[in-house]
Design an enzyme around this catalytic site. Sequence first.
Site, PDB file in Angstrom:
ATOM      1  N   THR A   7      38.654  56.875  26.824  1.00 36.48           N
ATOM      2  CA  THR A   7      39.006  57.575  28.061  1.00 36.48           C
ATOM      3  C   THR A   7      39.404  59.023  27.736  1.00 36.48           C
ATOM      4  O   THR A   7      39.965  59.295  26.664  1.00 36.48           O
ATOM      5  CB  THR A   7      40.156  56.879  28.821  1.00 36.48           C
ATOM      6  OG1 THR A   7      41.365  57.004  28.066  1.00 36.48           O
ATOM      7  CG2 THR A   7      39.853  55.417  29.081  1.00 36.48           C
ATOM      8  N   SER A 131      52.478  58.735  21.278  1.00 38.81           N
ATOM      9  CA  SER A 131      52.914  60.053  20.805  1.00 38.81           C
ATOM     10  C   SER A 131      54.199  59.883  20.014  1.00 38.81           C
ATOM     11  O   SER A 131      54.998  58.980  20.296  1.00 38.81           O
ATOM     12  CB  SER A 131      53.191  60.972  21.988  1.00 38.81           C
ATOM     13  OG  SER A 131      53.805  62.169  21.522  1.00 38.81           O
ATOM     14  N   TYR A 144      56.621  62.663  30.295  1.00 37.26           N
ATOM     15  CA  TYR A 144      55.642  62.374  29.244  1.00 37.26           C
ATOM     16  C   TYR A 144      56.229  61.407  28.212  1.00 37.26           C
ATOM     17  O   TYR A 144      55.597  60.413  27.833  1.00 37.26           O
ATOM     18  CB  TYR A 144      55.241  63.694  28.592  1.00 37.26           C
ATOM     19  CG  TYR A 144      54.209  63.596  27.496  1.00 37.26           C
ATOM     20  CD1 TYR A 144      52.862  63.390  27.801  1.00 37.26           C
ATOM     21  CD2 TYR A 144      54.566  63.744  26.156  1.00 37.26           C
ATOM     22  CE1 TYR A 144      51.912  63.329  26.798  1.00 37.26           C
ATOM     23  CE2 TYR A 144      53.619  63.685  25.147  1.00 37.26           C
ATOM     24  CZ  TYR A 144      52.293  63.480  25.476  1.00 37.26           C
ATOM     25  OH  TYR A 144      51.351  63.421  24.482  1.00 37.26           O
ATOM     26  N   ILE A 177      49.289  67.966  16.865  1.00 36.37           N
ATOM     27  CA  ILE A 177      47.864  68.003  16.536  1.00 36.37           C
ATOM     28  C   ILE A 177      47.271  69.252  17.169  1.00 36.37           C
ATOM     29  O   ILE A 177      47.503  69.523  18.355  1.00 36.37           O
ATOM     30  CB  ILE A 177      47.133  66.757  17.103  1.00 36.37           C
ATOM     31  CG1 ILE A 177      47.828  65.455  16.669  1.00 36.37           C
ATOM     32  CG2 ILE A 177      45.653  66.785  16.724  1.00 36.37           C
ATOM     33  CD1 ILE A 177      47.803  65.148  15.189  1.00 36.37           C
TER      34      ILE A 177
HETATM   35  P1  NDP Z   1      43.413  67.241  25.937  1.00 34.94           P
HETATM   36  O1  NDP Z   1      43.989  67.784  27.191  1.00 34.94           O
HETATM   37  O2  NDP Z   1      42.471  68.062  25.150  1.00 34.94           O
HETATM   38  O3  NDP Z   1      42.688  65.845  26.195  1.00 34.94           O
HETATM   39  C1  NDP Z   1      43.018  64.999  27.224  1.00 34.94           C
HETATM   40  C2  NDP Z   1      41.721  64.601  27.876  1.00 34.94           C
HETATM   41  O4  NDP Z   1      42.003  63.648  28.906  1.00 34.94           O
HETATM   42  C3  NDP Z   1      41.022  65.786  28.531  1.00 34.94           C
HETATM   43  O5  NDP Z   1      39.634  65.716  28.265  1.00 34.94           O
HETATM   44  C4  NDP Z   1      41.312  65.570  30.010  1.00 34.94           C
HETATM   45  O6  NDP Z   1      40.308  66.073  30.867  1.00 34.94           O
HETATM   46  C5  NDP Z   1      41.328  64.064  30.079  1.00 34.94           C
HETATM   47  N1  NDP Z   1      42.012  63.581  31.253  1.00 34.94           N
HETATM   48  C6  NDP Z   1      43.173  64.035  31.808  1.00 34.94           C
HETATM   49  N2  NDP Z   1      43.485  63.305  32.887  1.00 34.94           N
HETATM   50  C7  NDP Z   1      42.509  62.372  33.033  1.00 34.94           C
HETATM   51  C8  NDP Z   1      42.268  61.326  33.956  1.00 34.94           C
HETATM   52  N3  NDP Z   1      43.090  61.077  34.978  1.00 34.94           N
HETATM   53  N4  NDP Z   1      41.139  60.589  33.812  1.00 34.94           N
HETATM   54  C9  NDP Z   1      40.277  60.822  32.791  1.00 34.94           C
HETATM   55  N5  NDP Z   1      40.457  61.791  31.878  1.00 34.94           N
HETATM   56  C10 NDP Z   1      41.560  62.549  32.001  1.00 34.94           C
HETATM   57  O7  NDP Z   1      44.663  66.797  25.056  1.00 34.94           O
HETATM   58  P2  NDP Z   1      44.756  66.163  23.604  1.00 34.94           P
HETATM   59  O8  NDP Z   1      43.426  65.939  23.021  1.00 34.94           O
HETATM   60  O9  NDP Z   1      45.763  66.953  22.871  1.00 34.94           O
HETATM   61  O10 NDP Z   1      45.441  64.752  23.940  1.00 34.94           O
HETATM   62  C11 NDP Z   1      44.755  63.509  23.858  1.00 34.94           C
HETATM   63  C12 NDP Z   1      45.782  62.391  23.837  1.00 34.94           C
HETATM   64  O11 NDP Z   1      46.595  62.530  22.670  1.00 34.94           O
HETATM   65  C13 NDP Z   1      46.724  62.384  25.034  1.00 34.94           C
HETATM   66  O12 NDP Z   1      47.018  61.055  25.405  1.00 34.94           O
HETATM   67  C14 NDP Z   1      47.957  63.064  24.475  1.00 34.94           C
HETATM   68  O13 NDP Z   1      49.113  62.691  25.164  1.00 34.94           O
HETATM   69  C15 NDP Z   1      47.948  62.515  23.058  1.00 34.94           C
HETATM   70  N6  NDP Z   1      48.742  63.307  22.121  1.00 34.94           N
HETATM   71  C16 NDP Z   1      48.362  64.568  21.747  1.00 34.94           C
HETATM   72  C17 NDP Z   1      49.123  65.289  20.848  1.00 34.94           C
HETATM   73  C18 NDP Z   1      48.747  66.653  20.410  1.00 34.94           C
HETATM   74  O14 NDP Z   1      49.532  67.270  19.668  1.00 34.94           O
HETATM   75  N7  NDP Z   1      47.591  67.181  20.778  1.00 34.94           N
HETATM   76  C19 NDP Z   1      50.354  64.733  20.276  1.00 34.94           C
HETATM   77  C20 NDP Z   1      50.652  63.409  20.704  1.00 34.94           C
HETATM   78  C21 NDP Z   1      49.874  62.728  21.587  1.00 34.94           C
HETATM   79  P3  NDP Z   1      40.462  67.565  31.475  1.00 34.94           P
HETATM   80  O15 NDP Z   1      40.446  68.479  30.278  1.00 34.94           O
HETATM   81  O16 NDP Z   1      39.264  67.684  32.356  1.00 34.94           O
HETATM   82  O17 NDP Z   1      41.768  67.592  32.208  1.00 34.94           O
END
Ligand code: NDP
Length: 244
Positions: A7, A131, A144, A177
């Site tokens: 997802t 996280s 969050y 990350i």
């Molecule tokens: P991003 O924002 O790059 O990725 C999140 C993705 O989820 C995006 O592609 C976004 O789409 C999509 N998204 C958001 N809402 C929805 C929804 N309702 N339905 C379907 N897709 C959705 O963030 P990250 O890659 O950094 O994060 C990915 C995961 O890792 C998350 O769960 C985040 O909480 C977790 N995480 C990340 C950390 C970090 O440091 N990066 C640290 C700890 C956890 P769109 O861009 O179109 O909104």
Amino acid sequence: MTLAVVTGGGSGIGREIAKALRREGYEVAVTVLPGTLAPGDDGLGVFPCDAGDEAQIEALFDKLAETYGRAPSVIVNNAGIQTWSPLLKLSTEDWDRVITTNLRGTFLNTRIGAGRMVAEGRSGAIINIGSGCNKLAFPNLIDYGASKGGIEQFTKSAAAELGPKGIRVNCVAPGAIETDRTRLETDAYAEEWAALTPLRRIGTPEDVAEAVLFLASERAAFITGQTLAVDGGVFSQAPWPSYG
Ligand code: NDP
């Protein structure tokens, strides 16, 4: 070929997880928010689906069955959002949005996806992206942190219930990350987090993807209900006063 669905696989960590699964020989579908541009294919199937919307998730799993002829055996609940606000100013709308996408989304994709696996007599692995931020009180991230703490506990309960059905459920908890999104958080995101992290660097989406590959694979056949931190040690280390 094993079918996996990731997802929120249009960008960031989810995208890297999807590409890594593909390289490992999985057939991979990613979901993206409806209305967003489907990114270049990377050999991935792209399916619009809001991770927090029950009807859309039911429709997603119907569509996956129609497209691939079976339910996914691997589900990666990665879609996640965050808002930034102190508790006393946090709006109900923001709270609901974060809990809906992160926690309700993980619940719905697990219940519906695991239900399809069970109906097909298929074993599988579910990996939830948590996280490190629910280990400590992070400023302005109460919604969050609550959603990610919920995901960790949900992982344990789901593992206990789904284990007898041959489905393992684990959580990967990233530290800091570097993604396009986190780079915007501060001017020197990578440098600031590297200095706080025992391994003295920021994490990459590839670091997270490696942990997901492991937990999805038969190499983790006896592991369920666990949270694996992928954080360079940052959340193992308590803040400590300096004694000079
Ligand atoms: P991003 O924002 O790059 O990725 C999140 C993705 O989820 C995006 O592609 C976004 O789409 C999509 N998204 C958001 N809402 C929805 C929804 N309702 N339905 C379907 N897709 C959705 O963030 P990250 O890659 O950094 O994060 C990915 C995961 O890792 C998350 O769960 C985040 O909480 C977790 N995480 C990340 C950390 C970090 O440091 N990066 C640290 C700890 C956890 P769109 O861009 O179109 O909104």
